[in-house]
Design a protein around this motif. Sequence first.
Motif, PDB file in Angstrom:
ATOM      1  N   PHE A  34       0.835  -1.194   0.000  1.00  0.00           N
ATOM      2  CA  PHE A  34       0.000   0.000   0.000  1.00  0.00           C
ATOM      3  C   PHE A  34       0.875   1.251   0.000  1.00  0.00           C
ATOM      4  CE2 PHE A  34      -3.918  -2.211   1.402  1.00  0.00           C
ATOM      5  CZ  PHE A  34      -3.376  -3.382   1.912  1.00  0.00           C
ATOM      6  N   TYR A  36      -0.024   5.186   1.274  1.00  0.00           N
ATOM      7  CA  TYR A  36      -0.976   6.127   1.847  1.00  0.00           C
ATOM      8  C   TYR A  36      -0.342   7.523   1.811  1.00  0.00           C
ATOM      9  CZ  TYR A  36      -4.124   2.590   3.852  1.00  0.00           C
ATOM     10  OH  TYR A  36      -5.042   1.564   4.038  1.00  0.00           O
ATOM     11  N   GLN A  38      -0.594  11.494   3.580  1.00  0.00           N
ATOM     12  CA  GLN A  38      -1.091  12.266   4.718  1.00  0.00           C
ATOM     13  C   GLN A  38      -0.848  13.741   4.446  1.00  0.00           C
ATOM     14  OE1 GLN A  38       0.847  11.518   8.527  1.00  0.00           O
ATOM     15  NE2 GLN A  38      -1.107  11.778   9.588  1.00  0.00           N
ATOM     16  N   LEU A  44      -4.598   9.668   7.215  1.00  0.00           N
ATOM     17  CA  LEU A  44      -4.027   9.020   6.045  1.00  0.00           C
ATOM     18  C   LEU A  44      -5.128   8.639   5.055  1.00  0.00           C
ATOM     19  CD1 LEU A  44      -1.930   8.482   8.419  1.00  0.00           C
ATOM     20  CD2 LEU A  44      -1.114   6.623   6.977  1.00  0.00           C
ATOM     21  N   PHE A  90       3.427   7.385   2.932  1.00  0.00           N
ATOM     22  CA  PHE A  90       3.786   6.199   3.701  1.00  0.00           C
ATOM     23  C   PHE A  90       3.571   4.949   2.872  1.00  0.00           C
ATOM     24  CE2 PHE A  90       4.511   7.992   7.834  1.00  0.00           C
ATOM     25  CZ  PHE A  90       3.741   9.151   7.848  1.00  0.00           C
ATOM     26  N   LEU A 102      -1.029  -4.323   9.412  1.00  0.00           N
ATOM     27  CA  LEU A 102      -0.486  -3.335   8.483  1.00  0.00           C
ATOM     28  C   LEU A 102       0.720  -2.661   9.131  1.00  0.00           C
ATOM     29  CD1 LEU A 102      -1.114  -2.152   5.664  1.00  0.00           C
ATOM     30  CD2 LEU A 102      -2.414  -0.358   6.821  1.00  0.00           C
ATOM     31  N   PHE A 104       3.812   0.065   8.658  1.00  0.00           N
ATOM     32  CA  PHE A 104       4.158   1.246   7.883  1.00  0.00           C
ATOM     33  C   PHE A 104       5.659   1.509   7.907  1.00  0.00           C
ATOM     34  CE2 PHE A 104       0.130   3.289   6.850  1.00  0.00           C
ATOM     35  CZ  PHE A 104      -0.754   2.660   7.712  1.00  0.00           C
ATOM     36  N   GLY A 105       6.131   2.137   6.822  1.00  0.00           N
ATOM     37  CA  GLY A 105       7.464   2.716   6.822  1.00  0.00           C
ATOM     38  C   GLY A 105       7.447   4.025   7.587  1.00  0.00           C
ATOM     39  N   GLN A 106       8.620   4.654   7.678  1.00  0.00           N
ATOM     40  CA  GLN A 106       8.726   5.870   8.494  1.00  0.00           C
ATOM     41  C   GLN A 106       8.251   7.117   7.762  1.00  0.00           C
ATOM     42  OE1 GLN A 106      11.146   4.330   6.932  1.00  0.00           O
ATOM     43  NE2 GLN A 106      12.960   5.607   6.639  1.00  0.00           N
TER      44      GLN A 106
ATOM     45  N   TYR B  35      -3.877   3.518  16.186  1.00  0.00           N
ATOM     46  CA  TYR B  35      -2.459   3.616  15.882  1.00  0.00           C
ATOM     47  C   TYR B  35      -1.839   4.760  16.680  1.00  0.00           C
ATOM     48  CZ  TYR B  35      -3.060   0.714  11.658  1.00  0.00           C
ATOM     49  OH  TYR B  35      -3.318  -0.311  10.782  1.00  0.00           O
ATOM     50  N   GLY B  40       7.915  11.941  13.067  1.00  0.00           N
ATOM     51  CA  GLY B  40       9.000  11.421  12.249  1.00  0.00           C
ATOM     52  C   GLY B  40       8.947   9.925  11.998  1.00  0.00           C
ATOM     53  N   GLN B  41       7.889   9.289  12.470  1.00  0.00           N
ATOM     54  CA  GLN B  41       7.740   7.843  12.276  1.00  0.00           C
ATOM     55  C   GLN B  41       6.405   7.529  11.615  1.00  0.00           C
ATOM     56  OE1 GLN B  41       8.427   5.608  15.878  1.00  0.00           O
ATOM     57  NE2 GLN B  41      10.093   6.958  16.534  1.00  0.00           N
ATOM     58  N   GLY B  42       6.302   6.304  11.104  1.00  0.00           N
ATOM     59  CA  GLY B  42       5.032   5.846  10.575  1.00  0.00           C
ATOM     60  C   GLY B  42       4.109   5.390  11.688  1.00  0.00           C
ATOM     61  N   PRO B  43       2.834   5.278  11.397  1.00  0.00           N
ATOM     62  CA  PRO B  43       1.886   4.797  12.412  1.00  0.00           C
ATOM     63  C   PRO B  43       2.228   3.386  12.871  1.00  0.00           C
ATOM     64  CG  PRO B  43       0.729   5.793  10.552  1.00  0.00           C
ATOM     65  CD  PRO B  43       2.151   5.649  10.146  1.00  0.00           C
ATOM     66  N   GLN B 105      -7.846   0.558   4.828  1.00  0.00           N
ATOM     67  CA  GLN B 105      -8.213   1.143   6.114  1.00  0.00           C
ATOM     68  C   GLN B 105      -8.506   2.625   5.903  1.00  0.00           C
ATOM     69  OE1 GLN B 105      -5.545   0.178   9.337  1.00  0.00           O
ATOM     70  NE2 GLN B 105      -5.331  -1.949   8.656  1.00  0.00           N
ATOM     71  N   PHE B 107      -8.880   6.267   7.660  1.00  0.00           N
ATOM     72  CA  PHE B 107      -8.330   6.917   8.847  1.00  0.00           C
ATOM     73  C   PHE B 107      -9.089   8.187   9.209  1.00  0.00           C
ATOM     74  CE2 PHE B 107      -4.366   4.709   9.880  1.00  0.00           C
ATOM     75  CZ  PHE B 107      -4.243   3.883   8.787  1.00  0.00           C
TER      76      PHE B 107
END
Lengths: 114, 116
Positions: A34, A36, A38, A44, A90, A102, A104-106, B35, B40-43, B105, B107
């Motif tokens: 995926f 997403y 934001q 997201l 993301f 799920l 996620f990357g950073q 979540y 600076g990070q992903g969920p 999903q 959000f």
Amino acid sequence: AQSVTQLDSQVPVFEEAPVELRCNYSSSVSVYLFWYVQYPNQGLQLLLKYLSGSTLVKGINGFEAEFNKSQTSFHLRKPSVHISDTAEYFCAVNTLQGAQKLVFGQGTRLTINP
Amino acid sequence: EAGVAQSPRYKIIEKRQSVAFWCNPISGHATLYWYQQILGQGPKLLIQFQNNGVVDDSQLPKDRFSAERLKGVDSTLKIQPAKLEDSAVYLCASSPRGSGGWETQYFGPGTRLLVL
């Protein structure tokens, strides 16, 4: 367990230039992938997803991504960006089997300069 | 179709205080997720409900965090007592079934928590 690495934390580009946001994943089983987006002060929103079939996936707002199983990558591309594409992007992975979660990357912050 | 609703949008508290967040998912969605998104990070998934049962809470710090989903609709996430490292955006999401990893999903806008 699956994991995602987004190779660039920030990507600045000029308006109307092409862009590629890179994503690599790791998983011992088959995956769903995926992207997403934001926008500032928003939740997201799904851009696109790869479930099966054609490795080139088209999404909303002119974005597309290509699934490469041998390189375990799922890079996001757009041929010509607009100011409105400024956002955080993301990449995320889920699995076909096992504990489906799920991950996620950073994130990659895309900044479009006029 | 109304989206996922969350409140409050912003909250500032002092450490050791308690705080609660509320989420109302899209009507008819069976699965609800909470979540935590640190700057600076992903969920990161904290807890997943299917109807009013917990599917996954393996990453929920159960000594201070709790969540419930009464009647399988809206949900509340609570932190008691809060620590400085709990400063983050708390995102709620929902999906129609949640029984397959392919589902999109949806959000909400999130609640931004600052712990001083």
